[in-house]
Design an enzyme around this catalytic site. Structure first.
Site, PDB file in Angstrom:
ATOM      1  N   GLU A 107     -41.102  32.884  81.435  1.00 28.77           N
ATOM      2  CA  GLU A 107     -42.214  31.959  81.164  1.00 28.77           C
ATOM      3  C   GLU A 107     -43.326  32.707  80.432  1.00 28.77           C
ATOM      4  OE1 GLU A 107     -43.896  30.732  84.883  1.00 28.77           O
ATOM      5  OE2 GLU A 107     -44.876  28.960  84.011  1.00 28.77           O
ATOM      6  N   LYS A 116     -43.496  22.287  80.219  1.00 31.57           N
ATOM      7  CA  LYS A 116     -43.456  22.308  81.688  1.00 31.57           C
ATOM      8  C   LYS A 116     -44.049  21.031  82.267  1.00 31.57           C
ATOM      9  CE  LYS A 116     -44.779  25.632  85.343  1.00 31.57           C
ATOM     10  NZ  LYS A 116     -45.496  26.920  85.569  1.00 31.57           N
ATOM     11  N   CYS A 136     -40.148  27.385  85.616  1.00 34.19           N
ATOM     12  CA  CYS A 136     -40.737  27.812  86.892  1.00 34.19           C
ATOM     13  C   CYS A 136     -40.925  26.667  87.893  1.00 34.19           C
ATOM     14  CB  CYS A 136     -42.050  28.526  86.601  1.00 34.19           C
ATOM     15  SG  CYS A 136     -42.536  29.728  87.874  1.00 34.19           S
TER      16      CYS A 136
END
Lengths: 567, 567
Positions: free
Chosen positions: B44, B110, B146
């Protein structure tokens, strides 16, 4: 022609002081009652104080806040109050309780949660989803909290479209200079755009680096200001809002649920008493409001943390003179002690200026020479430093000797050390960690050096005599840590420095943009390099009062480990 | 039977080092190419490092990160790479670019943004709204970042339901002890529940108070672990994932838009080379992983901030001995200097122990006596202190004299000062601000005292000789700031203290809950009072390495001004 009497309780809560805040809220409910008010509105999270930060993660804190609300609720016989508190249990909400005649009649949960600048509300709260209209004596009142009102299509619009004639907006909106203007412009247009009167209540008081400036406001449905609260003072502002005719209820988007609660009629209501005129409040000038913010921020940090006395190291320079003057205004001259800590490099002029400042303010001045101890350090280090030239190490050592003496005075007598670094210095790291940075509260940490001068002249003008001596105002700034040193050996002129810093810190400008404003590229590069490389110092600095749109505190979260080269 | 060769590039980026990170990413793409991999996945925000905090507010930083991505893109001829970067312009996203054969083929943003604990992602990023499936040689691969994978009904489920056979999840997941177990259990069940293989890549490295521990993982679609990356080391983990049959595509809720991108066939692909076995990685024990986190955190803080050498004040006690041992492991014994700074109260045993520690580690020990300078301070203060009894002021003054000497050594020679306070002390404020707290990096700030002992015994065991002397391990802890002082004059026994602190700090327990666990109410109350009243000290402490679920850093945001009485 109907009338709603609204009181805005512009109070100063203390974070975590649930008992004290409860007592104060009950007092102001009583004051409202004495003025025959219909509805008294308190600031956002008045029960807990704002911002309680990670106290909000403690289940016991949430529970205790709900108990405090119950105690307040019981004191609302014959009146209506809107009180900011934390609602919920596992999932919590920034909320406003509508307390009416001894009961909790409705709860509004904040819909827009700020999570930028100094705010972390998404860390704690869930978003509310339901606008709220309460009906009091046939009048429809919409309830909103702080951030909610900044969005043109937020709950203010929805509530007004659904018939609300008055919007109550409760706030804990922290100060920076001229923010009141932004708020007034925004609330005025929100009122006019929605044809709804708006009663905006803000908290006052200092909380760590934040100051809440009050300046509560009432606008009529045309967007004209009807009343303005004072800045930086507690007060109850009571206003009669006239509501000419029942407005037509508009259609509100089917996607939005609105909660409607009709409050039971209060039988014991005494009827309206004659209201004494509140008197026009003239908003403060920029320099006046900064001065008042610094005074209140210092007073509250001390009082709320249990400090009665302060100690300040006077160098003979302008920064410490200003901090001493602010401290005297904040806590009284009898509670301020200053210390003059001369070394070999301290000039006669510095001594005279320090004495003059203490004399003008009528405060105690201790003189403690640091030369012997400084030399003792040099002696301790002689062997390990042998063969190496003097450099900033020795300068820092003097500053740190002073730091230790000031801290010893603090520890021995329980005096809070007020540090004297300004924003220009703190930005570029022109300060010694554990030296002049040693202390509990950094009063002028967010005040650029150029504004330090303005504040000093302002203080002399309002006191109508010389507080800050002319000699202090006119001499070249110096740290006096080596012979013939001045700040401008290391730094660009302060007007240039402050302009670059404003662009870099407050406006996130890069080097090209700053250079295009007319600054020399080399100067810009040097300043940025100094800012970037002194992050580790700021991380260990005392908190200080935010007065600009971006202070070097909670709204400046820079990594220390950072190889980004913006210069 | 199809096969996908996936490489996880478990790299150590540096925040803000766009050029360095770009270079490293390109190197690892080349490594992947040499292994004949189909797709190489990076952590990330590998381009910027994680977390860049308020660098993300600089438009120039976002622009430079996009330029870095373009440079990386050009280096993906003949291969596919998934690279974490910041997408957008005014509104920004935590994103993953799918770089394929020299082009940006797709971008995933994300969807779940953590905004709790140490995370502030809502401060910066907008949420992505679109799951992404890329089709590579006929195989469907879902992309996630994540936090996305922690939600059972998040994009992993949606992508799998829409046909993804492999999910790539890129992370910058910071360490605390045993977190890898939570991750393994969660990813295993996510894989099994969705019948999708999961390739989870994490960063390694230290960034201020955070350490990223690596421990990347690949799970097959039954939820069995196929490969595990090493902890705390950079490496490329390459795995062949077999995909037995084309799965049936399920219906996905119409409310969700999915983006599908078919990647063009790469003509120059060399075909699979034989892969050497990666070898089984045995996860570390708790104490081993804490030790490695402390070593890597220290090494990276120093290297990434440009420090080669460290200085540590050795007291003869266990905390400074541990920090010295960690420093030697992190940067090599030739780069560690220690200083023994005795006063009148320093015992012969302390001197012998300090010498033994330095001797065992093979590091330099300077000895500088503080008594003369301490007495010089007392002399400076004699007049103003006359008639007042000695108290902690004099104790603090000794600690601060040491602090100044250590800082002088740091300033003169460019050595970083590593402070030696442990979590138990930092929690209750058993430390002197500007004294033993003076320094740049607080290595064991999050290590409870009881774990300090465990770490020392662990170090002795892995080194197979005495590093921390038995005398240090067995004597009563003392600050040696007054005659016959021990820590337990002021504090409860450390095992009791640490249990109460864990409950209070990590679990937000209140006094009643803690007392119900069997601790004396009076002890609990005293400990909590000490924690609450020392917030101002922690605010000015150096950053240190997080190893527990809640450290006293970014995940502990307590107000200083706080009247909440939880004791």
């Amino acid at each position: 022609m109907e009338k709603l009497r609204v009181s805005l309780a512009q109070i100063n809560p203390t974070v975590g002081d649930l008992a004290g805040n409860t007592k104060k809220i009950i007092e102001y409910i009583q004051k409202g009652r004495e003025q025959g008010t219909d509805i008294v509105a308190f600031p956002e999270m008045a029960v807990t104080g704002y911002p309680p930060e990670d106290l909000l993660l403690k289940p016991g804190f949430i529970k205790d806040n709900l108990e405090a609300l119950r105690a307040i609720q019981k004191e609302t016989r014959g009146i209506t109050a809107v009180v900011g508190f934390v609602d919920g249990e596992k999932e919590i909400y920034n909320a406003a309780a509508v307390l009416h005649d001894g009961a909790v009649s409705a709860v509004y949960r904040k819909m827009y949660l700020p999570n930028y600048s100094v705010f972390d509300e998404e860390r704690y709260f869930k978003k509310g989803r339901e606008p709220l209209i309460i009906s009091l004596n046939g009048m429809d009142i919409g309830i909103t909290i702080c951030e909610d009102i900044w969005y043109p299509e937020g709950p203010v619009m929805i509530e007004a479209m659904a018939g609300a004639e008055v919007i109550i907006n409760i706030n804990a909106s922290p100060f920076y200079y001229r923010k009141w203007k932004l708020r007034e412009e925004m609330v005025a247009s929100r009122a006019a755009d929605n044809s709804a009167a708006i009663a905006y209540v803000n908290a006052v008081g200092g909380q760590d680096e934040l100051v809440f400036d009050g300046h509560s406001m009432v606008f009529d449905r045309q967007g004209n200001i009807m009343a303005r609260g004072r800045s930086f003072e507690e007060e109850l502002i009571t206003v009669d809002i006239s509501l000419p005719t029942k407005r037509l209820m508009s259609h509100v988007s089917r996607l939005t649920t609105i909660k409607r609660v009709t409050l039971p009629k209060i039988n014991s209501r005494p009827g309206y008493l004659t209201l004494s005129a509140h008197g026009e409040v003239v908003p403060p000038s920029l320099i006046e409001e900064v001065y008042k913010a610094l005074v209140l921020g210092t007073r509250d940090y001390m009082a709320k943390n249990g400090f009665k006395n302060a100690i300040i190291a006077l160098s003979g320079g302008i920064d410490s003179a200003l901090v001493a003057a602010i401290a005297v205004e904040a806590i009284g001259k009898e509670n301020v002690t200053t210390a003059f800590l001369p070394s070999y490099y301290t000039s006669r002029e510095s001594r005279e200026d320090a004495e003059r400042v203490a004399g003008n303010l009528g405060i105690k001045l201790l003189t403690i020479h640091i030369q012997d101890t400084f030399e003792s350090y040099l002696n301790d280090l002689k062997e390990v430093f042998s063969g190496v030239n003097p450099d900033t190490t020795e300068e820092n050592l003097q500053a740190r000797t002073r730091g230790n003496i000031i801290m010893a005075l603090s520890n021995k007598f329980g005096w809070l050390v007020l540090t004297t670094g300004n924003k220009s210095e703190m930005s570029v790291g022109y300060a010694t960690l554990y030296g002049d940075m040693a202390g509990g509260f950094a009063v002028i940490k967010d005040v650029p050096k150029t504004m330090v001068y303005e504040l000093c002249r302002y203080i002399n003008s309002i006191k109508e005599r010389e507080i800050i001596p002319e000699t202090v105002l006119t001499k070249a700034p110096t740290a006096e840590l080596k012979p013939n040193q001045t700040d401008q050996d290391t730094l660009p002129p302060y007007d240039v420095l402050d302009s670059i810093l404003k662009g870099y810190i407050e406006e996130n400008k890069g080097i090209e943009e700053l250079a295009s404003l007319g600054f020399q590229v080399e100067t810009v590069r040097k300043v940025i390099r100094m800012v970037d490389s002194s992050e580790y110092k700021r991380r260990q600095a005392a908190p200080g009062i935010k007065i600009t749109p971006r202070a070097l505190g909670k709204d400046w979260r820079m990594p220390i480990t950072n190889r980004y080269v913006s210069y």
